[in-house]
Design a protein around this motif. Sequence first.
Motif, PDB file in Angstrom:
ATOM      1  N   LYS A  22       0.858  -1.193   0.000  1.00  0.00           N
ATOM      2  CA  LYS A  22       0.000   0.000   0.000  1.00  0.00           C
ATOM      3  C   LYS A  22       0.885   1.230   0.000  1.00  0.00           C
ATOM      4  O   LYS A  22       1.908   1.260   0.696  1.00  0.00           O
ATOM      5  N   PHE A  23       0.481   2.209  -0.781  1.00  0.00           N
ATOM      6  CA  PHE A  23       1.229   3.455  -0.821  1.00  0.00           C
ATOM      7  C   PHE A  23       0.443   4.480  -0.022  1.00  0.00           C
ATOM      8  O   PHE A  23      -0.715   4.746  -0.337  1.00  0.00           O
ATOM      9  N   VAL A  24       1.050   4.968   1.026  1.00  0.00           N
ATOM     10  CA  VAL A  24       0.303   5.809   1.952  1.00  0.00           C
ATOM     11  C   VAL A  24       0.897   7.211   2.047  1.00  0.00           C
ATOM     12  O   VAL A  24       2.105   7.382   2.150  1.00  0.00           O
ATOM     13  N   THR A  25       0.025   8.198   2.015  1.00  0.00           N
ATOM     14  CA  THR A  25       0.496   9.566   2.123  1.00  0.00           C
ATOM     15  C   THR A  25      -0.594  10.446   2.717  1.00  0.00           C
ATOM     16  O   THR A  25      -1.778  10.132   2.593  1.00  0.00           O
ATOM     17  N   ASN A  26      -0.163  11.535   3.379  1.00  0.00           N
ATOM     18  CA  ASN A  26      -1.194  12.383   3.971  1.00  0.00           C
ATOM     19  C   ASN A  26      -1.399  13.672   3.176  1.00  0.00           C
ATOM     20  O   ASN A  26      -1.508  14.739   3.729  1.00  0.00           O
ATOM     21  N   THR A  27      -1.459  13.534   1.898  1.00  0.00           N
ATOM     22  CA  THR A  27      -1.738  14.688   1.056  1.00  0.00           C
ATOM     23  C   THR A  27      -3.143  15.226   1.343  1.00  0.00           C
ATOM     24  O   THR A  27      -4.040  14.470   1.680  1.00  0.00           O
ATOM     25  N   THR A  28      -3.313  16.538   1.227  1.00  0.00           N
ATOM     26  CA  THR A  28      -4.665  17.073   1.418  1.00  0.00           C
ATOM     27  C   THR A  28      -5.229  17.613   0.119  1.00  0.00           C
ATOM     28  O   THR A  28      -6.379  18.006   0.060  1.00  0.00           O
ATOM     29  N   LYS A  29      -4.408  17.669  -0.915  1.00  0.00           N
ATOM     30  CA  LYS A  29      -4.956  18.232  -2.148  1.00  0.00           C
ATOM     31  C   LYS A  29      -4.915  17.298  -3.344  1.00  0.00           C
ATOM     32  O   LYS A  29      -5.789  17.349  -4.198  1.00  0.00           O
ATOM     33  N   GLU A  30      -3.940  16.423  -3.412  1.00  0.00           N
ATOM     34  CA  GLU A  30      -3.878  15.553  -4.580  1.00  0.00           C
ATOM     35  C   GLU A  30      -4.791  14.343  -4.399  1.00  0.00           C
ATOM     36  O   GLU A  30      -4.725  13.650  -3.398  1.00  0.00           O
ATOM     37  N   SER A  31      -5.648  14.129  -5.409  1.00  0.00           N
ATOM     38  CA  SER A  31      -6.507  12.947  -5.359  1.00  0.00           C
ATOM     39  C   SER A  31      -5.663  11.719  -5.695  1.00  0.00           C
ATOM     40  O   SER A  31      -4.545  11.842  -6.206  1.00  0.00           O
ATOM     41  N   LYS A  32      -6.218  10.554  -5.439  1.00  0.00           N
ATOM     42  CA  LYS A  32      -5.509   9.307  -5.766  1.00  0.00           C
ATOM     43  C   LYS A  32      -5.145   9.289  -7.234  1.00  0.00           C
ATOM     44  O   LYS A  32      -4.075   8.852  -7.627  1.00  0.00           O
ATOM     45  N   HIS A  33      -6.097   9.784  -8.043  1.00  0.00           N
ATOM     46  CA  HIS A  33      -5.899   9.809  -9.483  1.00  0.00           C
ATOM     47  C   HIS A  33      -4.674  10.652  -9.864  1.00  0.00           C
ATOM     48  O   HIS A  33      -3.836  10.236 -10.669  1.00  0.00           O
ATOM     49  N   ASP A  34      -4.541  11.832  -9.253  1.00  0.00           N
ATOM     50  CA  ASP A  34      -3.383  12.706  -9.524  1.00  0.00           C
ATOM     51  C   ASP A  34      -2.079  12.019  -9.117  1.00  0.00           C
ATOM     52  O   ASP A  34      -1.083  12.066  -9.836  1.00  0.00           O
ATOM     53  N   SER A  77      -1.207   0.464  -8.872  1.00  0.00           N
ATOM     54  CA  SER A  77      -2.600   0.636  -9.270  1.00  0.00           C
ATOM     55  C   SER A  77      -3.310   1.523  -8.248  1.00  0.00           C
ATOM     56  O   SER A  77      -2.880   1.643  -7.098  1.00  0.00           O
ATOM     57  N   GLU A  78      -4.404   2.134  -8.690  1.00  0.00           N
ATOM     58  CA  GLU A  78      -5.049   3.155  -7.862  1.00  0.00           C
ATOM     59  C   GLU A  78      -5.537   2.607  -6.517  1.00  0.00           C
ATOM     60  O   GLU A  78      -5.491   3.297  -5.509  1.00  0.00           O
ATOM     61  N   ASP A  79      -5.996   1.351  -6.530  1.00  0.00           N
ATOM     62  CA  ASP A  79      -6.532   0.824  -5.274  1.00  0.00           C
ATOM     63  C   ASP A  79      -5.434   0.488  -4.258  1.00  0.00           C
ATOM     64  O   ASP A  79      -5.722   0.082  -3.139  1.00  0.00           O
ATOM     65  N   GLU A  80      -4.192   0.666  -4.667  1.00  0.00           N
ATOM     66  CA  GLU A  80      -3.097   0.456  -3.703  1.00  0.00           C
ATOM     67  C   GLU A  80      -2.730   1.745  -2.982  1.00  0.00           C
ATOM     68  O   GLU A  80      -1.911   1.749  -2.076  1.00  0.00           O
ATOM     69  N   ILE A  81      -3.330   2.842  -3.439  1.00  0.00           N
ATOM     70  CA  ILE A  81      -3.000   4.135  -2.836  1.00  0.00           C
ATOM     71  C   ILE A  81      -3.984   4.443  -1.711  1.00  0.00           C
ATOM     72  O   ILE A  81      -5.191   4.331  -1.875  1.00  0.00           O
ATOM     73  N   PHE A  82      -3.432   4.803  -0.570  1.00  0.00           N
ATOM     74  CA  PHE A  82      -4.265   5.182   0.571  1.00  0.00           C
ATOM     75  C   PHE A  82      -3.771   6.530   1.081  1.00  0.00           C
ATOM     76  O   PHE A  82      -2.616   6.671   1.457  1.00  0.00           O
ATOM     77  N   THR A  83      -4.649   7.519   1.047  1.00  0.00           N
ATOM     78  CA  THR A  83      -4.226   8.843   1.506  1.00  0.00           C
ATOM     79  C   THR A  83      -5.101   9.289   2.672  1.00  0.00           C
ATOM     80  O   THR A  83      -6.099   8.647   3.004  1.00  0.00           O
ATOM     81  N   SER A  84      -4.724  10.394   3.260  1.00  0.00           N
ATOM     82  CA  SER A  84      -5.528  10.930   4.352  1.00  0.00           C
ATOM     83  C   SER A  84      -6.915  11.332   3.840  1.00  0.00           C
ATOM     84  O   SER A  84      -7.870  11.372   4.607  1.00  0.00           O
ATOM     85  N   LEU A  85      -7.025  11.591   2.536  1.00  0.00           N
ATOM     86  CA  LEU A  85      -8.348  11.882   1.972  1.00  0.00           C
ATOM     87  C   LEU A  85      -9.198  10.618   1.960  1.00  0.00           C
ATOM     88  O   LEU A  85     -10.388  10.648   2.259  1.00  0.00           O
ATOM     89  N   THR A  86      -8.573   9.486   1.612  1.00  0.00           N
ATOM     90  CA  THR A  86      -9.285   8.203   1.658  1.00  0.00           C
ATOM     91  C   THR A  86      -9.754   7.940   3.090  1.00  0.00           C
ATOM     92  O   THR A  86     -10.885   7.496   3.312  1.00  0.00           O
ATOM     93  N   ALA A  87      -8.874   8.211   4.036  1.00  0.00           N
ATOM     94  CA  ALA A  87      -9.208   7.978   5.446  1.00  0.00           C
ATOM     95  C   ALA A  87     -10.402   8.835   5.850  1.00  0.00           C
ATOM     96  O   ALA A  87     -11.314   8.367   6.535  1.00  0.00           O
ATOM     97  N   ALA A  88     -10.417  10.106   5.382  1.00  0.00           N
ATOM     98  CA  ALA A  88     -11.527  11.002   5.709  1.00  0.00           C
ATOM     99  C   ALA A  88     -12.821  10.488   5.078  1.00  0.00           C
ATOM    100  O   ALA A  88     -13.878  10.479   5.708  1.00  0.00           O
ATOM    101  N   ARG A  89     -12.722  10.045   3.829  1.00  0.00           N
ATOM    102  CA  ARG A  89     -13.902   9.514   3.144  1.00  0.00           C
ATOM    103  C   ARG A  89     -14.462   8.298   3.890  1.00  0.00           C
ATOM    104  O   ARG A  89     -15.669   8.190   4.105  1.00  0.00           O
ATOM    105  N   ASN A  90     -13.558   7.398   4.283  1.00  0.00           N
ATOM    106  CA  ASN A  90     -13.988   6.209   5.036  1.00  0.00           C
ATOM    107  C   ASN A  90     -14.741   6.603   6.306  1.00  0.00           C
ATOM    108  O   ASN A  90     -15.760   6.012   6.641  1.00  0.00           O
ATOM    109  N   LEU A  91     -14.215   7.612   6.984  1.00  0.00           N
ATOM    110  CA  LEU A  91     -14.837   8.033   8.237  1.00  0.00           C
ATOM    111  C   LEU A  91     -16.217   8.645   7.985  1.00  0.00           C
ATOM    112  O   LEU A  91     -17.175   8.391   8.728  1.00  0.00           O
TER     113      LEU A  91
END
Length: 365
Positions: free
Chosen positions: A149-161, A174-188
């Motif tokens: 998993k590729f993890v980062t706490n970006t606040t502006k770049e989407s997974k796609h970017d 692949s995109e589903d391997e990326i986990f960002t703080s935005l993903t975490a916020a969405r999950n919550l």
Amino acid sequence: MAFTLYSLLQAALLCVNAIAVLHEERFLKNIGWGTDQGIGGFGEEPGIKSRLMNLIRSVRTVMRGLRPPFLGPEPTRARCGGLSHPPSPSAEALLRVRGVERLARLMATRRALKAVLVDLNGTLHIEDAAVPGAQEALKRLRGASVIIKFVTNTTKESKHDLLERLQKLEFDISEDEIFTSLTAARNLVEEKQVRPMLLVDDRALRDFQGIQTSDPNAVVIGLAPEHFHYPVLNQAFRLLLDGAPLIAIHKARYYKRKDGLALGPGPFVTGLEYATDTKATVVGKPEKTFFLEALRGTGCEPEQAVMIGDDCRDDVGGAQNAGMLGILVKTGKYRTADEEKINPPPYLTCESFPHAVDHILQHLL
Ligand SMILES: *[C@@H]1O[C@H](CO)[C@@H](O)[C@H](O)[C@H]1NC(C)=O
Ligand SMILES: *[C@@H]1O[C@H](CO)[C@@H](O)[C@H](O)[C@H]1NC(C)=O
């Protein structure tokens, strides 16, 4: 490693030897030449019992010198030698006990390492340049069957970017391997079943596609310079007063921009907290939930995961706090002696991502 193998061999020899002794005893007894008089006192089979105890004790003694094999050689300890004072014997013992506990947990699940979390900027690449050898190293890691998993706490770049940038650098991701703080916020947001007011950069909106945002009853706040003005912040303030939960991507005080230092989301989150006397739920690194969420759905326990990153506190400290192993790489924002900033220290400190991968392949799988 050689020492470890040798110790294991020694332990095995001890076991064999002890069993031989026990059988010899029985053999001798059968032919009436029993020799165990006097050892335990009163004649009722003292030999077997005390020998078993001795066996256990001797094996324990031999094993005491052992470091759990999956922890490999003792890289961080060696570096700690550079500290002004060496770790006290009790601290050392504690470290060892912790290591053994981790090993025990690993063994209880009967699996070795299952997942590798990798930080992006500073670890896999630095801005628009890949860390030398990182693409090949990733390929080698993919050769072993671990979840990556590729993890980062970006606040502006989407997974796609992020994906686009990584593919441009020729990383096979692949995109589903990326986990960002935005993903975490969405999950919550999904978990809480709320309709958020999204105070985030426009580019980040992509990661919230499909989330209902009309008639908001929650506030998600990231770094959104274009939106941080009075009317918008006031709208968020009023929602919070009405009891809406505040979800912060992260609380960095400031960050470095090409034109100099700039305010991060932290001051704005703190401003809203202050005005409404509430506390934000922070979802980014180094929060424990960030690392646990990154593993969600993988069937992997934190103890079966290792995190590789260049930020000692946010990457390594955060991951270790969540129960993972942490590897600090000396690229990106790493500065000399960063590894001394956290306690317990990083499981390993090494030159760069390819070195971290080599260590994982050699010692953790
Ligand atoms: C990630 O979060 C940490 C801690 O909040 C912060 O120091 C760091 O600048 C953040 N990184 C990014 C890329 O936003
Ligand atoms: C990426 O990492 C480099 C090196 O640590 C740092 O100077 C830069 O600000 C980072 N860029 C972003 C977008 O976080």
